[in-house]
Design a protein around this motif. Structure first.
Motif, mmCIF file in Angstrom:
data_model
loop_
_atom_site.group_PDB
_atom_site.id
_atom_site.type_symbol
_atom_site.label_atom_id
_atom_site.label_comp_id
_atom_site.label_asym_id
_atom_site.label_seq_id
_atom_site.Cartn_x
_atom_site.Cartn_y
_atom_site.Cartn_z
ATOM 1 N N VAL A 125 0.862 -1.181 0.000
ATOM 2 C CA VAL A 125 0.000 0.000 0.000
ATOM 3 C C VAL A 125 0.891 1.220 0.000
ATOM 4 N N PHE A 126 0.334 2.372 -0.357
ATOM 5 C CA PHE A 126 1.077 3.630 -0.243
ATOM 6 C C PHE A 126 0.134 4.704 0.292
ATOM 7 N N PHE A 127 0.760 5.711 0.847
ATOM 8 C CA PHE A 127 -0.008 6.779 1.460
ATOM 9 C C PHE A 127 0.127 8.044 0.625
ATOM 10 N N VAL A 128 -0.931 8.684 0.388
ATOM 11 C CA VAL A 128 -0.936 9.940 -0.350
ATOM 12 C C VAL A 128 -1.529 11.001 0.541
ATOM 13 N N ILE B 105 2.883 12.165 -3.986
ATOM 14 C CA ILE B 105 3.171 10.898 -4.641
ATOM 15 C C ILE B 105 4.444 10.347 -4.014
ATOM 16 N N ILE B 106 4.352 9.124 -3.493
ATOM 17 C CA ILE B 106 5.499 8.486 -2.857
ATOM 18 C C ILE B 106 6.088 7.489 -3.834
ATOM 19 N N GLY C 106 -0.765 17.396 -9.977
ATOM 20 C CA GLY C 106 -0.501 18.288 -8.867
ATOM 21 C C GLY C 106 0.165 17.544 -7.741
ATOM 22 N N GLY C 107 0.422 18.214 -6.653
ATOM 23 C CA GLY C 107 1.044 17.604 -5.493
ATOM 24 C C GLY C 107 2.552 17.615 -5.575
ATOM 25 N N VAL C 108 3.161 16.784 -4.642
ATOM 26 C CA VAL C 108 4.610 16.717 -4.537
ATOM 27 C C VAL C 108 5.039 15.258 -4.654
#
Length: 734
Positions: free
Chosen positions: A14-17, A22-23, A33-35
């Motif tokens: 899983v990943f966390f946003v 974005i990881i 958008g985002g980092v």
């Protein structure tokens, strides 16, 4: 603690946003958008033994993903990131990045317009030992520019067979254009670049050029997509519509044989119209002055901008550089590098370091101050035979004078072929490297000259004359080719127009004017006489003829009268009689002298000439004449007609009839006053006295008149001689 959490996250796949962050992991996301962080997120390091492939795609079709790395730090040479221009590692790679500091940072990375997916794929691997803070990159998307192709749809006037539009100065030109858009042209703007520094907005432009020349017109189209450029995306093509504006012919030689003319005189006018070539001046500008201070390893540049060639034109042959010329002075040539740098940075050595120690360039001032010396012209060309450091020298300069390289053309020490492929348009620069702390100098100017044949042929033209002639005028008396002969019938200014038409459809005119002086409308002078003047000298007042000469003229005050002793002098206006009112004649009795009169209009050279004679005459002699006797007619009225002039030969005797006038009168008073002269046939009688006057021809004051009748007119009565004749038988009468 961070590595433990990441291990759990990976095990759970899983990943966390957070806030669209974005990881780094192996997955595909669609986000604009985002980092974008390493696997440690915003607060921790990435882990050891990572091997991830992350694909970031735009969330709107047709857009392109962009990453702006604001931080980047990995274990140098072992923990590496590779970024691909596409949705997989099979796409072209922008590069592999590792390490820390500005040189390692990927910076700003954007999917290219040739990438149909708009995605970026990031591959990251780390080894089993050591890690660091990773990276942080802002994610955004942009809409790439669509393909826009501008085009010319119609023009007035239409292009000729070669595709050029030809017009006259000031003629209106109307161009209409449009564009093809690969996506959508809604809201696009249009602007015509007229090639003379002016623009016109809209798909249709109407304009004109006041000056002759060649103008290259383009249509610039811009859409509403401001992602790549705040002004919108524009077409990249050039329509390069050539518009040639006619030159004016050279009318030098179109002139009259004389700018003034006498009344009634003929003047020839010659028409000449040479068409003038227009040559596009693509001579690059000349630079200004550049000071070359005394420095050690210092570099100085002076540049000129070339912008008159086709944008795609590049240098393909070293001979296309005719010469690179610099006007300069320097008090120590040996410490200089002189280079030429093209617009794209390619460099050729003109003079290398070291070389030419102890030698001036130009008239250097070697007193240690910054006072300029005197520049000399040095050119570099492949046609040179020796390099400048091996050039001949002269003595030049001051403080003190020294050996200086002779001005001239020299072979570059490097090779101009190092410039091949350089664009012609752009900034060309002379670079001076002062390698030693010895001396200074100045570049006063420099220029670069290219082969003139590099100019496109349509950039130059020469109009062709299609017709030329003088306008019709009633005073034209003859025409021969482009020459006319005119004879104006009135005084004043008369102007004539020479009209020329060229193949551009342009009409040009040249007007030539001549001033016609008024007519010299003089009267004829009278012959002058002296009657029985005695012994010479005989003095006449020639100005007595001023009055009859000026009497009929409408411009008597504008006429200048001079008297001369020959026709040649009168025609040439030379040797005028200096005191015409007291002129001593050479005439003698029976041998008149001719005087020549020049009547000129205001010393203009327009004149008429007349002649009169100076005459010395004797007092006329009246010789005796017999009475004139006739018989009366049957009417016996006592009068009959008489031919008085039949007496003239007797009265004149040996005097020439051409020199005298004989008149007949009824009294001495009438004869003396020359009044009531009798005319033949004169009816007189029966015993009528006649008085006679003899006058010198032309001199009424020189005459003789009879105080007593010279002869009589006698009419004898007619006797009655009537009888009857009777014929006889033998043929007689009785």
């Amino acid at each position: 603690m961070k590595k433990f959490l990441l291990t759990i996250a990976l095990l759970l796949n899983v990943f966390f946003v957070f806030s669209q962050d974005i990881i780094m992991q192996t997955t595909t996301v669609s986000q604009c958008g985002g980092v974008f962080y390493d696997s440690g997120g915003s607060a921790g390091n990435y882990a050891n033994d990572e091997s991830f492939i992350l694909t970031i795609c735009p969330d709107t079709a047709g857009q392109q993903v962009q990453l702006d790395f604001v931080a980047f730090s990995t274990q140098n040479g072992t923990d590496e990131m590779t970024i691909y221009d596409g949705d997989s590692t099979a796409a072209n790679a922008f590069g592999t990045f590792s390490g820390g500091g500005a040189s390692a940072n990927p910076g700003f990375v954007s999917a290219t317009p040739n990438n149909p997916t708009g995605c970026l794929t990031i591959e990251f691997t780390s080894d089993a030992s050591a890690n660091t803070t990773g990276w942080e990159a802002n994610v955004s998307c942009y809409e790439p520019c669509q393909t826009i192709v501008s085009q010319l749809d119609s023009s007035s006037p239409a292009p000729n067979g070669d595709g050029y539009i030809r017009v006259c100065p000031g003629d209106p030109i109307t161009l209409s254009g449009s564009a093809n858009f690969s996506v959508d042209g809604t809201g696009a703007t249009y602007e015509w670049d007229l090639g003379d520094g002016n623009t016109v907005s809209g798909q249709t432009a109407t304009f004109s050029y006041p000056n002759p020349g060649v103008y290259i017109v383009n249509l610039n189209v811009t859409d509403t997509n401001t992602d790549p450029d705040p002004s919108g995306c524009s077409n990249t093509n050039l329509i390069n519509q050539v518009i040639q504006v006619s030159t004016e012919p050279d009318f030098t030689g179109t002139a009259a044989s004389a700018s003034t003319a006498c009344f009634g005189e003929q003047v020839t006018l010659t028409g000449v119209a040479n068409q003038v070539e227009f040559i596009n001046d693509c001579t690059p500008p000349v630079s200004g002055t550049t000071f070359l201070p005394d420095g050690s390893g210092a570099t100085y540049q002076t540049c000129v901008t070339v912008d008159c060639y086709e944008s795609s034109l590049t240098l393909t042959d070293v001979n296309q550089i005719v010469a690179i010329c610099v006007n300069m002075e320097h008090s120590y040539m040996g410490d200089l590098d002189i280079n030429i740098i093209s617009p794209n940075g390619q460099t050729a050595v003109l003079k290398g370091y070291p070389g030419g120690n102890g030698t001036y360039l130009g008239g250097a001032n070697d007193d240690g101050t910054n006072t300029p010396g005197t520049g000399a012209d040095y050119c570099f060309s492949s046609t040179g035979t020796v390099t400048i450091e091996n050039g001949p020298t002269i003595t030049a300069g001051s403080n003190p004078p020294g050996n200086s390289i002779t001005p001239g053309t020299y072979l570059p020490e490097g090779n101009l072929s190092d410039l091949l492929g350089s664009p012609l348009n752009g900034d060309w620069c002379i670079e001076i490297i002062d390698n030693l702390s010895i001396d200074n100098g100045y570049i006063f100017s420099w220029s670069i000259e290219f082969d003139p044949t590099l100019q496109p042929p349509e950039y130059s033209f020469t109009p062709v004359t299609t017709s030329e002639a003088w306008d019709s005028d009633p005073s034209i008396v003859s025409t021969s080719g482009n020459d006319i002969t005119v004879q104006p019938s009135t005084p004043g200014q008369h102007c004539y127009t020479y009209r020329v038409l060229n193949d551009f459809g342009c009409e040009y005119t040249e007007t030539v004017c001549i001033d016609v002086y008024p007519e010299v409308d003089n009267g004829e002078p009278d012959d002058l006489f002296m009657c029985n003047p005695g012994a010479p000298p005989y003095i006449f007042d020639l100005t007595e003829n001023d009055t009859p000469i000026l009497a009929p003229s409408a411009i008597p005050s504008d006429l200048v009268i001079t008297y001369h002793e020959s026709q040649a002098d009168a025609d040439a206006d030379t040797n005028p009689i200096p005191t015409p009112d007291t002129y001593t004649t050479t005439a003698t009795l029976g041998n008149p002298q001719t005087i020549y009169v020049r009547v000129e209009y205001l010393n203009t050279g327009c004149y008429e000439s007349e002649t009169f004679t100076l005459n010395i005459t004797a007092q006329p002699t009246i010789n005796p004449a017999s009475d004139m006797v006739v018989c009366d007619d049957p009417s016996n009225d006592g009068v009959e007609p008489f031919d008085l002039e039949s007496q003239t030969p007797f009265i004149l005797g040996t005097q020439a009839a051409s020199d005298y006038v004989v008149t007949y009168h009824n009294s001495f008073a009438e004869a003396d006053s020359d009044t009531n002269a009798l005319t033949s046939p004169y009816v007189g009688g029966p015993n009528e006295p006649i008085y006679v006057r003899i006058e010198a021809a032309g001199d009424a004051t020189c005459y003789s008149a009879t105080a007593m009748p010279l002869f009589n007119l006698i009419v004898n009565a007619n006797d009655d001689s009537s009888f009857t004749a009777t014929p006889t038988c033998d043929g007689a009468v009785m």
